[in-house]
Design an enzyme around this catalytic site. Structure first.
Site, PDB file in Angstrom:
ATOM      1  N   GLU A 125      28.222  56.982  15.872  1.00 11.90           N
ATOM      2  CA  GLU A 125      28.054  55.785  16.718  1.00 11.90           C
ATOM      3  C   GLU A 125      29.299  55.545  17.566  1.00 11.90           C
ATOM      4  O   GLU A 125      29.211  55.189  18.740  1.00 11.90           O
ATOM      5  CB  GLU A 125      27.739  54.552  15.870  1.00 11.90           C
ATOM      6  CG  GLU A 125      26.434  54.644  15.105  1.00 11.90           C
ATOM      7  CD  GLU A 125      25.267  55.085  15.970  1.00 11.90           C
ATOM      8  OE1 GLU A 125      25.035  54.477  17.026  1.00 11.90           O
ATOM      9  OE2 GLU A 125      24.588  56.067  15.601  1.00 11.90           O
TER      10      GLU A 125
ATOM     11  N   ASN B 117      21.635  46.368  16.837  1.00 11.30           N
ATOM     12  CA  ASN B 117      21.316  47.487  17.728  1.00 11.30           C
ATOM     13  C   ASN B 117      19.814  47.782  17.786  1.00 11.30           C
ATOM     14  O   ASN B 117      19.256  48.029  18.852  1.00 11.30           O
ATOM     15  CB  ASN B 117      22.074  48.746  17.295  1.00 11.30           C
ATOM     16  CG  ASN B 117      21.778  49.926  18.186  1.00 11.30           C
ATOM     17  OD1 ASN B 117      21.994  49.859  19.391  1.00 11.30           O
ATOM     18  ND2 ASN B 117      21.235  50.996  17.628  1.00 11.30           N
TER      19      ASN B 117
END
Ligand SMILES: Cc1cc2nc3c(=O)[nH]c(=O)nc-3n(C[C@H](O)[C@H](O)[C@H](O)COP(=O)(O)OP(=O)(O)OC[C@H]3O[C@@H](n4cnc5c(N)ncnc54)[C@H](O)[C@@H]3O)c2cc1C
Length: 455
Positions: A258, A324
């Protein structure tokens, strides 16, 4: 006596700050300087500005305690820097490199008139460190990431300076007043604690829990990275041992990926700055978007009738942060179900997000809209109900952000419009009155989007 200006922009920290360290090593005295840049302050993003000012205030307190007060001025960067150079006799300006179009333009202009030295620090590895064998930039995430992973490890983070020499007395303007942001305590120390807690408590399960919207399973470090309250190299150095530990390796590997996305999007923005203005893919620049202010308003205010989309949008409106997975689902809903231009959503997120960052935000929107680099094919359209069942199975996230649905039983929480009328009455929630009916039929909207994209 030699003097350097440490020009602070989005590096609001003393630890691992190469711009500050460079100023200290090059000059006898350093002037920490922040410019309230009218260009940036005119951007409508009150929550992000509040977070910035609060963190700036704490940095100012830290500097004052070290006997080296922060100087704040309001105006145009080149004009204010030139004035300060004249007043202080500074020979050098040190700042951390930034890569947006505006940042490049601003810094090139300053560099052409004054002695500006830029240091890396916004990323673990600077843009153009991970490139193809022929030196050209990657446009796909996975090969970029593999090359990026193989780069030599960044050095140890630099400690915060213990001593700063006081500089001459200089005029300073007050920092605009700011309040605490719920969930995101300001300041470098708080940010460091936040990181430690995440690493110790949640990183080990990150790979399996990160998509569960109702859990606090992700780091929520994005606002701190956004303003450089933590340097990514500091984060990396503290996180590294968890990568080597078999108990946390899987979660840590996923988390590093990420961080890699963050770096990828900075690389894309730096190499292809036009992405901030239009779709990366040329054949995706003329999609016949709908202009429908009513639907846009429903989306912005979390009133689409699709609980996961609405919960995400209300989390954003109330806190300035959104999970997210909810970002992906709500962005997909705007661009595919409502067929509204991704740039409208990008602008709304930039206005609302605490972590709003041109590179990651643009990357996230183009990814979801299917117009970007490593984009999912445009025909992959999130089903907001399936996503809801999968990533908020008990509907806890929905109930947190949509209190009007708090009593809806589990079997209807993802599709409340399917509740029989008598159940709605007994629960005291009328779909269409207390909570909207769906503003589109997902299957029809999906077909409409496919037709528009194919065109
Ligand atoms: C439509 C859309 C818009 C987005 N806008 C932004 C934005 O303006 N600013 C922003 O920082 N992120 C943005 N993201 C990416 C991502 O949603 C956030 O970074 C993440 O939710 C932040 O939560 P976290 O700190 O708990 O992340 P974690 O899961 O703990 O990840 C750690 C860090 O890695 C970075 N990161 C994680 N996922 C991504 C990603 N997909 N892209 C880029 N960086 C990532 C962030 O810096 C994050 O803090 C967006 C994603 C989408 C789909």
């Amino acid at each position: 006596m030699t003097t350097a200006i440490w020009w602070i922009r989005r590096d609001l920290r003393l630890t691992d700050n190469r711009a500050l360290q460079n100023a200290l090593s090059e000059a006898d005295q350093v002037i920490p300087f922040f410019i309230l840049d009218s260009h940036l302050l005119n951007v409508e993003a009150p929550r992000r500005q509040n977070f910035l000012f609060h963190n700036l205030q704490l940095l100012s307190d830290q500097l004052k305690a070290k006997g080296c007060p922060l100087v704040v001025r309001r105006g145009d960067p080149l004009a204010e820097l030139s004035r300060l150079v004249e007043e202080s006799g500074a020979e050098l300006i040190c700042a951390e490199a930034d890569y947006s179009t505006y940042a490049h333009k601003r810094d090139n202009l300053v560099e052409s008139k004054l002695n500006l030295k830029l240091e890396e620090g916004l990323l673990i590895h600077p843009p153009w460190a991970a490139v193809k064998a022929d030196g050209s930039p990657y446009t796909m995430f996975t090969p970029f990431y593999n090359t990026w992973l193989a780069l030599p490890l960044p050095g140890n983070p630099l400690p915060a300076p213990t001593h700063l020499k006081p500089h001459i007395d200089l005029r300073s303007e007050p920092i605009p007043s700011a309040t605490e942001t719920a969930g995101f305590p300001a300041g470098e120390e708080a940010a460091q604690r936040h990181l430690e807690n995440f690493l110790l408590l949640s990183l080990g399960d990150y790979h399996s829990q990160r998509d569960r919207v109702e859990l606090a399973a992700t780091s929520q470090l994005s606002p701190y990275l956004r303003f450089g309250i933590l340097s990514p190299r500091y984060v990396y150095a503290h996180f590294r041992p968890f990568l080597d530990n078999p108990l946390t390796h899987e979660g840590a590997s996923k988390w590093l990926r990420e961080l890699g996305w963050r770096e990828f999007y900075f690389n894309i923005m730096d190499a292809f700055p036009f992405v901030l203005r239009c779709a990366f893919r040329e054949n995706m620049r003329d999609i016949p978007w709908r202009d429908c202010p009513q639907d846009l308003q429903a989306w912005q205010s979390g009133q689409t009738g699709f609980p996961l989309v609405d919960a995400g949008m209300r989390q954003l409106a109330q806190t300035g942060w959104m999970h997210n997975r909810a970002r992906m689902v709500s962005a997909s809903f705007l661009t595919k179900d409502l067929l509204i231009n991704w740039q409208t959503g990008e602008a709304w997120f930039m206005q609302q997000l605490l972590d709003g960052d041109p590179a990651s935000n643009n990357g996230g929107w183009q990814w979801t809209a299917g117009t970007g680099t490593d984009a999912a094919p445009f025909f992959r359209i999130f089903n907001p109900v399936t996503q809801s069942r999968k990533f908020d199975p008990q509907g806890s996230y929905i109930r947190t952000w949509l209190p009007e649905l708090a009593n809806v039983p589990d079997n209807f929480i993802h599709e409340p419009w399917k509740m029989p009328a008598d159940l709605q009455t007994s629960l005291g929630v009328q779909i269409g009155a207390d909570y909207p009916s769906p503003i589109v039929d997902h299957n029809l909207a999906r077909r409409r989007a496919l037709a528009a994209y194919k065109k």
